[in-house]
Design an enzyme around this catalytic site. Structure first.
Site, PDB file in Angstrom:
ATOM      1  N   GLY A  45       0.814  -1.211   0.000  1.00  9.10           N
ATOM      2  CA  GLY A  45       0.000   0.000   0.000  1.00  9.10           C
ATOM      3  C   GLY A  45       0.849   1.261   0.000  1.00  9.10           C
ATOM      4  O   GLY A  45       0.411   2.321   0.466  1.00  9.10           O
ATOM      5  N   ARG A  60      -4.712  -3.565  -8.592  1.00 15.47           N
ATOM      6  CA  ARG A  60      -5.166  -4.857  -9.103  1.00 15.47           C
ATOM      7  C   ARG A  60      -6.489  -5.277  -8.474  1.00 15.47           C
ATOM      8  O   ARG A  60      -7.513  -5.292  -9.135  1.00 15.47           O
ATOM      9  CB  ARG A  60      -4.058  -5.884  -8.814  1.00 15.47           C
ATOM     10  CG  ARG A  60      -4.152  -7.197  -9.515  1.00 15.47           C
ATOM     11  CD  ARG A  60      -2.997  -8.075  -9.057  1.00 15.47           C
ATOM     12  NE  ARG A  60      -2.985  -8.240  -7.621  1.00 15.47           N
ATOM     13  CZ  ARG A  60      -3.655  -9.170  -6.942  1.00 15.47           C
ATOM     14  NH1 ARG A  60      -4.363 -10.067  -7.598  1.00 15.47           N
ATOM     15  NH2 ARG A  60      -3.607  -9.228  -5.621  1.00 15.47           N
ATOM     16  N   SER A  61      -6.441  -5.651  -7.180  1.00 16.15           N
ATOM     17  CA  SER A  61      -7.720  -6.051  -6.566  1.00 16.15           C
ATOM     18  C   SER A  61      -8.013  -5.259  -5.304  1.00 16.15           C
ATOM     19  O   SER A  61      -9.158  -5.084  -4.931  1.00 16.15           O
ATOM     20  CB  SER A  61      -7.734  -7.562  -6.292  1.00 16.15           C
ATOM     21  OG  SER A  61      -7.035  -7.845  -5.105  1.00 16.15           O
ATOM     22  N   GLY A  62      -6.963  -4.801  -4.635  1.00 15.33           N
ATOM     23  CA  GLY A  62      -7.162  -3.924  -3.471  1.00 15.33           C
ATOM     24  C   GLY A  62      -7.957  -4.572  -2.350  1.00 15.33           C
ATOM     25  O   GLY A  62      -8.786  -3.913  -1.728  1.00 15.33           O
ATOM     26  N   ARG A 120       1.589  -4.905   5.844  1.00 16.00           N
ATOM     27  CA  ARG A 120       0.402  -5.612   5.340  1.00 16.00           C
ATOM     28  C   ARG A 120       0.576  -7.091   5.649  1.00 16.00           C
ATOM     29  O   ARG A 120       1.725  -7.561   5.782  1.00 16.00           O
ATOM     30  CB  ARG A 120       0.330  -5.391   3.815  1.00 16.00           C
ATOM     31  CG  ARG A 120      -0.892  -5.982   3.142  1.00 16.00           C
ATOM     32  CD  ARG A 120      -0.873  -5.738   1.637  1.00 16.00           C
ATOM     33  NE  ARG A 120      -2.122  -6.118   1.018  1.00 16.00           N
ATOM     34  CZ  ARG A 120      -2.388  -6.033  -0.287  1.00 16.00           C
ATOM     35  NH1 ARG A 120      -1.466  -5.570  -1.125  1.00 16.00           N
ATOM     36  NH2 ARG A 120      -3.564  -6.411  -0.754  1.00 16.00           N
ATOM     37  N   HIS A 164      12.000   1.387  -0.320  1.00 14.38           N
ATOM     38  CA  HIS A 164      11.754   0.051   0.240  1.00 14.38           C
ATOM     39  C   HIS A 164      12.984  -0.424   1.014  1.00 14.38           C
ATOM     40  O   HIS A 164      13.077  -1.603   1.376  1.00 14.38           O
ATOM     41  CB  HIS A 164      11.470  -0.963  -0.881  1.00 14.38           C
ATOM     42  CG  HIS A 164      10.203  -0.723  -1.640  1.00 14.38           C
ATOM     43  ND1 HIS A 164       9.009  -0.443  -1.021  1.00 14.38           N
ATOM     44  CD2 HIS A 164       9.931  -0.751  -2.972  1.00 14.38           C
ATOM     45  CE1 HIS A 164       8.072  -0.300  -1.948  1.00 14.38           C
ATOM     46  NE2 HIS A 164       8.608  -0.481  -3.131  1.00 14.38           N
ATOM     47  N   LEU A 181      -8.969   8.914  -2.185  1.00 16.68           N
ATOM     48  CA  LEU A 181      -8.071   7.764  -1.997  1.00 16.68           C
ATOM     49  C   LEU A 181      -8.776   6.420  -2.130  1.00 16.68           C
ATOM     50  O   LEU A 181      -8.147   5.376  -1.956  1.00 16.68           O
ATOM     51  CB  LEU A 181      -7.418   7.831  -0.604  1.00 16.68           C
ATOM     52  CG  LEU A 181      -6.479   9.004  -0.350  1.00 16.68           C
ATOM     53  CD1 LEU A 181      -6.097   9.068   1.132  1.00 16.68           C
ATOM     54  CD2 LEU A 181      -5.217   8.890  -1.211  1.00 16.68           C
TER      55      LEU A 181
HETATM   56  P1  A3P Z   1      -3.168  -5.699  -4.808  1.00 18.68           P
HETATM   57  O1  A3P Z   1      -2.158  -6.150  -5.796  1.00 18.68           O
HETATM   58  O2  A3P Z   1      -3.420  -6.719  -3.727  1.00 18.68           O
HETATM   59  O3  A3P Z   1      -4.423  -5.223  -5.432  1.00 18.68           O
HETATM   60  P2  A3P Z   1       2.301  -0.774  -3.477  1.00 18.68           P
HETATM   61  O4  A3P Z   1       1.847   0.598  -3.790  1.00 18.68           O
HETATM   62  O5  A3P Z   1       3.053  -0.882  -2.186  1.00 18.68           O
HETATM   63  O6  A3P Z   1       3.015  -1.386  -4.633  1.00 18.68           O
HETATM   64  O7  A3P Z   1       1.006  -1.657  -3.192  1.00 18.68           O
HETATM   65  C1  A3P Z   1       0.134  -2.005  -4.234  1.00 18.68           C
HETATM   66  C2  A3P Z   1      -1.065  -2.668  -3.605  1.00 18.68           C
HETATM   67  O8  A3P Z   1      -1.868  -1.663  -2.961  1.00 18.68           O
HETATM   68  C3  A3P Z   1      -1.960  -3.317  -4.675  1.00 18.68           C
HETATM   69  O9  A3P Z   1      -2.559  -4.446  -4.022  1.00 18.68           O
HETATM   70  C4  A3P Z   1      -2.956  -2.205  -4.930  1.00 18.68           C
HETATM   71  O10 A3P Z   1      -4.156  -2.625  -5.514  1.00 18.68           O
HETATM   72  C5  A3P Z   1      -3.168  -1.695  -3.497  1.00 18.68           C
HETATM   73  N1  A3P Z   1      -3.771  -0.363  -3.493  1.00 18.68           N
HETATM   74  C6  A3P Z   1      -3.319   0.768  -4.067  1.00 18.68           C
HETATM   75  N2  A3P Z   1      -4.187   1.768  -3.894  1.00 18.68           N
HETATM   76  C7  A3P Z   1      -5.227   1.264  -3.183  1.00 18.68           C
HETATM   77  C8  A3P Z   1      -6.460   1.794  -2.713  1.00 18.68           C
HETATM   78  N3  A3P Z   1      -6.798   3.056  -2.939  1.00 18.68           N
HETATM   79  N4  A3P Z   1      -7.296   0.966  -2.037  1.00 18.68           N
HETATM   80  C9  A3P Z   1      -6.953  -0.330  -1.800  1.00 18.68           C
HETATM   81  N5  A3P Z   1      -5.815  -0.898  -2.232  1.00 18.68           N
HETATM   82  C10 A3P Z   1      -4.955  -0.106  -2.925  1.00 18.68           C
END
Ligand code: A3P
Length: 321
Positions: free
Chosen positions: A57, A287-289, A156, A132, A251
């Site tokens: 996230g 992707r799926s969030g 997470r 990271h 957001l």
């Molecule tokens: P998923 O692949 O499980 O959907 P990062 O930014 O650290 O690379 O994390 C990406 C992850 O955060 C992805 O998870 C993405 O969908 C999720 N994400 C980004 N924005 C989001 C939002 N507004 N609500 C929920 N999940 C979110």
């Protein structure tokens, strides 16, 4: 297959030549070339550092923090997030040298990719910085306490982070192995920035420090407005209740998916151009969030392995997954 070999065979390409272990953490070979620059980075105390393991996230938090720091400047927020919040690790996660040698007629990659440290230095503080890097590899000034910028660490459920990381690596970075292979690499810490617990726990142990805020993806999912309030308080930029609600709406997964400044759609074009994901179906960065996807996405055997791995790694801590 032995895991180092697996990582090399399934996850190297022209932009990612190989891997090394630094202070116990898996990084790209390119890290050695930029280590000095990162170690000696001049840190500004008014900046905000967002430190995370991948796929927890980070982007979500970056947009939140940038908006709070910039008083919900939706006009300014139309600029690509990577240009607003430099990802300093681009200096080593993506090695464009050989590609340039082979394609001298092509333009450089944009500064956020090609020279993120230069970009960081060019921005006016307070800059929202993304990394990271594990705690032990943050710039020396932060490590030794000489400078105390605010640090927000996001975590997470590692099982969901692993699924998300797998899709990310397949879609955007050229990983050619299967899901179970990726899980094995993840469990063994033989994937970028692994081992997971070596990353999370040192930051967790600092969670009571006044300049560090530790938040979780799951809390953002269940109570986004609450996390926005907490983060705004931590940043000493409290928001009116009306602004909290406006920002939470901005957001939401739906809103961010449609927002081209943050949804990283351009990365898919990049992957296609460089054929980094030849066997990969279409996919999206947002992707799926969801939370708890591991319950259906992992086999019972893999779930068991993760359960055991979690138990062993947090048994002497008060960390809760
Ligand atoms: P998923 O692949 O499980 O959907 P990062 O930014 O650290 O690379 O994390 C990406 C992850 O955060 C992805 O998870 C993405 O969908 C999720 N994400 C980004 N924005 C989001 C939002 N507004 N609500 C929920 N999940 C979110």
């Amino acid at each position: 297959m032995e895991l180092d070999k697996l990582l090399h065979e399934k996850f190297t390409n022209i932009f990612k030549k190989g891997y090394i272990t630094v202070e116990g953490t898996t990084l790209t070979e390119r890290y050695d070339d930029v280590k000095e620059d990162l170690d000696n980075l001049e840190v500004n105390e008014s900046d905000v550092w967002i430190c995370t393991f991948p796929k927890v996230g980070t982007t979500w938090t970056q947009e939140m923090v940038w908006m709070i720091i910039n008083n919900l400047d939706f006009e300014g927020g139309k600029v690509n997030l990577d240009d607003r919040c430099p990802f300093i690790d681009f200096s080593f996660v993506f090695d464009d040298r050989e590609w340039h040698d082979q394609n001298p007629e092509e333009n450089n990659f944009p500064p956020c990719v090609h020279d993120p440290i230069g970009l960081y230095k060019s921005l006016k503080s307070p800059v929202v910085v993304k990394t990271h890097l594990p705690l032990v590899l943050l710039p020396k000034q932060i490590r030794n306490g000489l400078k105390k910028p605010k640090v927000i660490y996001v975590s997470r459920d590692p099982r969901d982070a692993c699924i998300s990381f797998y899709h990310h690596c397949r879609l955007l970075e050229g990983f050619s192995g299967n899901f179970d292979e990726f899980c094995e690499l993840f469990l063994a810490g033989k994937i970028m920035y692994g081992p997971f617990w070596k990353h999370v726990l040192p930051y967790w142990n600092l969670r009571h420090s006044p300049n560090l805020l530790f938040i979780k993806y799951e809390d953002m999912k269940t109570n986004l407005s609450g996390v926005v309030r907490t983060v705004a308080g931590f940043l000493e930029r409290p928001l009116t209740e009306e602004k909290v609600q406006i920002l939470a709406k901005h957001l939401s997964f739906e809103s961010m998916s449609k927002n081209n400044a943050v949804n990283k759609e351009f990365l898919s074009d990049f992957t296609k151009k460089f054929k980094l994901a030849q066997n990969c179906p279409e996919g999206k960065f947002l992707r799926s969030g969801k939370t708890g996807e591991h319950k259906t996405a992992m086999s019972p055997e893999m779930l068991k392995k993760f359960e055991e791995w979690i138990k062993i790694n947090i048994q002497d801590t008060d960390y809760v997954v």
